[in-house]
Write a protein that holds these residues in place. Structure first.
Motif, mmCIF file in Angstrom:
data_model
loop_
_atom_site.group_PDB
_atom_site.id
_atom_site.type_symbol
_atom_site.label_atom_id
_atom_site.label_comp_id
_atom_site.label_asym_id
_atom_site.label_seq_id
_atom_site.Cartn_x
_atom_site.Cartn_y
_atom_site.Cartn_z
ATOM 1 N N ILE A 1 10.456 5.706 -5.050
ATOM 2 C CA ILE A 1 11.799 5.139 -5.164
ATOM 3 C C ILE A 1 12.525 5.225 -3.831
ATOM 4 C CG2 ILE A 1 14.062 5.436 -6.229
ATOM 5 C CD1 ILE A 1 12.614 6.375 -8.760
ATOM 6 N N VAL A 2 12.423 6.374 -3.153
ATOM 7 C CA VAL A 2 13.080 6.529 -1.854
ATOM 8 C C VAL A 2 12.578 5.478 -0.875
ATOM 9 C CG1 VAL A 2 13.269 8.028 0.169
ATOM 10 C CG2 VAL A 2 13.587 8.987 -2.115
ATOM 11 N N VAL A 3 11.275 5.285 -0.812
ATOM 12 C CA VAL A 3 10.705 4.311 0.122
ATOM 13 C C VAL A 3 11.160 2.894 -0.226
ATOM 14 C CG1 VAL A 3 8.553 3.271 0.930
ATOM 15 C CG2 VAL A 3 8.731 5.749 0.729
ATOM 16 N N ARG A 4 11.320 2.618 -1.513
ATOM 17 C CA ARG A 4 11.718 1.265 -1.930
ATOM 18 C C ARG A 4 13.169 0.943 -1.603
ATOM 19 N NH1 ARG A 4 9.148 -0.191 -7.910
ATOM 20 N NH2 ARG A 4 6.932 -0.142 -7.293
ATOM 21 N N ASP B 1 17.120 5.185 8.055
ATOM 22 C CA ASP B 1 17.568 5.340 6.672
ATOM 23 C C ASP B 1 16.562 6.188 5.893
ATOM 24 O OD1 ASP B 1 18.973 5.059 4.336
ATOM 25 O OD2 ASP B 1 18.349 3.000 3.948
ATOM 26 N N ALA B 2 15.272 5.946 6.133
ATOM 27 C CA ALA B 2 14.227 6.723 5.453
ATOM 28 C C ALA B 2 14.324 8.200 5.811
ATOM 29 C CB ALA B 2 12.849 6.178 5.827
ATOM 30 N N ARG B 3 14.564 8.484 7.102
ATOM 31 C CA ARG B 3 14.677 9.877 7.537
ATOM 32 C C ARG B 3 15.866 10.558 6.860
ATOM 33 N NH1 ARG B 3 18.011 12.000 11.214
ATOM 34 N NH2 ARG B 3 18.615 9.955 12.018
ATOM 35 N N ARG B 4 17.004 9.886 6.837
ATOM 36 C CA ARG B 4 18.201 10.486 6.258
ATOM 37 C C ARG B 4 18.077 10.656 4.742
ATOM 38 N NH1 ARG B 4 23.437 7.856 9.360
ATOM 39 N NH2 ARG B 4 22.692 8.141 11.499
ATOM 40 N N MET B 5 17.577 9.631 4.077
ATOM 41 C CA MET B 5 17.437 9.713 2.626
ATOM 42 C C MET B 5 16.420 10.782 2.233
ATOM 43 S SD MET B 5 18.421 8.487 -0.329
ATOM 44 C CE MET B 5 19.094 6.837 -0.092
ATOM 45 N N SER B 6 15.290 10.815 2.954
ATOM 46 C CA SER B 6 14.269 11.824 2.678
ATOM 47 C C SER B 6 14.834 13.222 2.872
ATOM 48 C CB SER B 6 13.058 11.606 3.587
ATOM 49 O OG SER B 6 12.084 12.604 3.399
ATOM 50 N N ALA B 7 15.589 13.407 3.952
ATOM 51 C CA ALA B 7 16.162 14.722 4.230
ATOM 52 C C ALA B 7 17.182 15.122 3.168
ATOM 53 C CB ALA B 7 16.811 14.729 5.610
ATOM 54 N N PHE B 8 18.012 14.178 2.743
ATOM 55 C CA PHE B 8 19.063 14.501 1.771
ATOM 56 C C PHE B 8 18.463 14.851 0.411
ATOM 57 C CE2 PHE B 8 22.448 14.003 -1.225
ATOM 58 C CZ PHE B 8 23.614 14.268 -0.538
ATOM 59 N N ARG C 1 0.807 -1.218 0.000
ATOM 60 C CA ARG C 1 0.000 0.000 0.000
ATOM 61 C C ARG C 1 0.839 1.267 0.000
ATOM 62 N NH1 ARG C 1 -4.034 0.212 4.747
ATOM 63 N NH2 ARG C 1 -4.678 2.056 3.573
ATOM 64 N N VAL C 2 2.162 1.135 0.066
ATOM 65 C CA VAL C 2 3.025 2.313 0.144
ATOM 66 C C VAL C 2 2.822 3.235 -1.054
ATOM 67 C CG1 VAL C 2 5.420 3.056 -0.068
ATOM 68 C CG2 VAL C 2 4.798 1.406 1.670
ATOM 69 N N GLY C 3 2.795 2.655 -2.263
ATOM 70 C CA GLY C 3 2.621 3.471 -3.454
ATOM 71 C C GLY C 3 1.304 4.222 -3.452
ATOM 72 N N LEU C 4 0.231 3.537 -3.067
ATOM 73 C CA LEU C 4 -1.085 4.173 -3.050
ATOM 74 C C LEU C 4 -1.148 5.307 -2.040
ATOM 75 C CD1 LEU C 4 -4.032 4.329 -3.896
ATOM 76 C CD2 LEU C 4 -4.550 2.561 -2.197
ATOM 77 N N VAL C 5 -0.665 5.058 -0.824
ATOM 78 C CA VAL C 5 -0.703 6.094 0.210
ATOM 79 C C VAL C 5 0.193 7.269 -0.183
ATOM 80 C CG1 VAL C 5 -0.222 6.620 2.630
ATOM 81 C CG2 VAL C 5 -1.291 4.453 2.029
ATOM 82 N N THR C 6 1.350 6.973 -0.791
ATOM 83 C CA THR C 6 2.219 8.047 -1.269
ATOM 84 C C THR C 6 1.512 8.877 -2.335
ATOM 85 O OG1 THR C 6 4.193 6.719 -0.814
ATOM 86 C CG2 THR C 6 4.451 8.591 -2.308
ATOM 87 N N GLY C 7 0.790 8.201 -3.237
ATOM 88 C CA GLY C 7 0.043 8.912 -4.262
ATOM 89 C C GLY C 7 -1.058 9.781 -3.682
#
Length: 415
Positions: free
Chosen positions: A346-349, A356-363, A135-141
């Motif tokens: 892509i970031v979430v995947r 890791d999600a926090r750092r990648m999202s921030a960068f 459901r990640v893609g749907l919620v992201t959308g």
């Protein structure tokens, strides 16, 4: 896990997406609020075209410069408190910005930018943590759609409100969205805590993969331990940052100046220009919801290439045939909604943990928004220097090409 707890989690699963939608209305709408009334602002406060461009540039610049602060806040506090803090800051900035003075306008805009920055970074973390993989893609959308719905509502409503009660009221009234979102988030967090309490257990030490329960009741398998991730050492991070930067530059440059461009090129009134530019915002919903559907069948690289191709129609179309603005706004709007969505997916995947999600999202967002922050200022300055819209639109075209090239190269190995 008991059957009662599982049913409770699934029954309350709708609360998180609903709260995220209301929060997202506050993460773009306040930025575009001045655009439909920029003429009134310039007359009342004596703003130059460059200073007027700063009203959109400042928040986006904050998205970059305040990202380390946002990442620190999320690391020190939990995501729930970070979301609440973001909404409080946006509310305060909106009130300050409505003060009819240049200082109040600029300071309030900067405060809004800091609040939105925290929200920008933390929401992908929340989605990744609390949503099952399918459901990640749907919620992201849904989240990115709501970002653009907020922009559309604000673009559509600001000019009529200003005509009736003045521009200070027109840009202050949107603070109500922050209040409503804060109440919804508080309720969702309380419900989440209540349902999870019965299934909490003592911490365990594991050396192999651990199965974690998401808020929807599904199970995600993750490594028991994870090495610290340095996004700057990953080539894909830089590619995604450039792609996100091209997307942000194009979006904010056009968002800031479409009303003025339509007024100059077609002769629209302030109200009509604001309503017309809202097409660009609302059509993003199509792209934001369409990309997750494509992601089940297409590789991200192909999706980015399609998005860039559709994006190109906007600057090229406005250059060659501005009278067909509606068609270009439809194509460009769908593309810009899809562009931000596919980067987030892509970031979430590719991340391996919440940290890791926090750092990648921030960068990615920090670097991308640094590029994007130049969009309104560069477009406004070029228009002021040339007296035409050709140069600004050519710069937007280059930014779209950057999105396409950097994005497809970065995503070539992502499944």
């Amino acid at each position: 896990m008991t059957a009662v707890a599982r049913r409770g989690l699934r029954g309350a699963a709708w609360l998180l997406p609903a709260a995220i939608v209301l929060i997202a209305l506050n993460l773009r709408g306040p930025i575009v609020a001045p655009a439909p009334v920029i003429g009134d602002l310039r007359v009342d406060l004596g703003l130059t075209a460059t200073i007027a461009g700063l009203l959109t540039t400042i928040p986006v610049l904050c998205f970059s410069l305040a990202t380390p602060f946002a990442s620190w806040v999320i690391a020190k506090a939990d995501p729930e408190r970070a979301v609440s803090l973001a909404l409080v800051i946006v509310l305060a900035g909106t009130v300050v910005r409505s003060i009819p003075s240049t200082a109040g306008l600029l300071v309030g805009t900067a405060v809004i930018g800091i609040g939105i920055t925290i929200g920008n970074v933390v929401i992908p973390v929340v989605i990744r943590r609390d949503t099952s993989p399918e459901r990640v893609g749907l919620v992201t959308g849904v989240y990115t759609s709501a970002l653009n719905v907020g922009s559309m509502i604000t673009s559509l409503g600001t000019a009529p409100i200003a005509a009736a009660w003045g521009w200070p009221v027109a840009i202050a009234v949107w603070a109500v969205f922050a209040v409503v979102a804060g109440l919804a988030w508080t309720y969702a967090v309380g419900a989440r805590a209540a349902w999870l309490r019965p299934v909490r257990s003592e911490p365990v030490v594991a050396t192999g993969p651990v199965e974690l329960l998401t808020e929807t009741g599904s199970v995600r398998s993750v490594p028991a331990t994870a090495e610290p991730v340095r996004p700057a050492r990953r080539l894909i991070t830089w590619g995604l940052t450039l792609a996100f930067g091209g997307q942000a530059f194009s979006y904010y440059a056009l968002t800031a100046w479409i009303p003025t461009l339509l007024h100059d090129e077609i002769g629209f009134s302030a109200e009509s220009s604001g309503a017309s530019s809202s097409v660009f915002q609302i059509l993003a919903v199509v792209g934001a919801l369409g990309v997750p559907v494509l992601a089940t069948r297409w590789r991200p690289r192909a999706i980015i290439a399609l998005v860039a191709f559709l994006w190109l129609a906007m600057p090229l179309g406005l250059l060659l045939a501005p009278q067909l603005w509606l068609l270009w706004s439809v194509l460009g709007g769908a593309a810009q909604g899809g562009g931000i969505t596919v980067v987030f997916i892509i970031v979430v995947r590719i991340v391996t943990s919440d940290d890791d999600a926090r750092r990648m999202s921030a960068f990615v967002q920090g670097g991308g928004y640094l590029i994007g922050s130049a969009g309104p200022l560069v477009a406004g300055s070029l228009h002021g220097a040339t007296g035409a819209w050709t140069a600004p639109l050519l710069v937007v075209l280059v930014a779209v090409l950057t999105l396409g090239v950097a994005g497809t190269l970065a995503a070539r190995r992502v499944g």
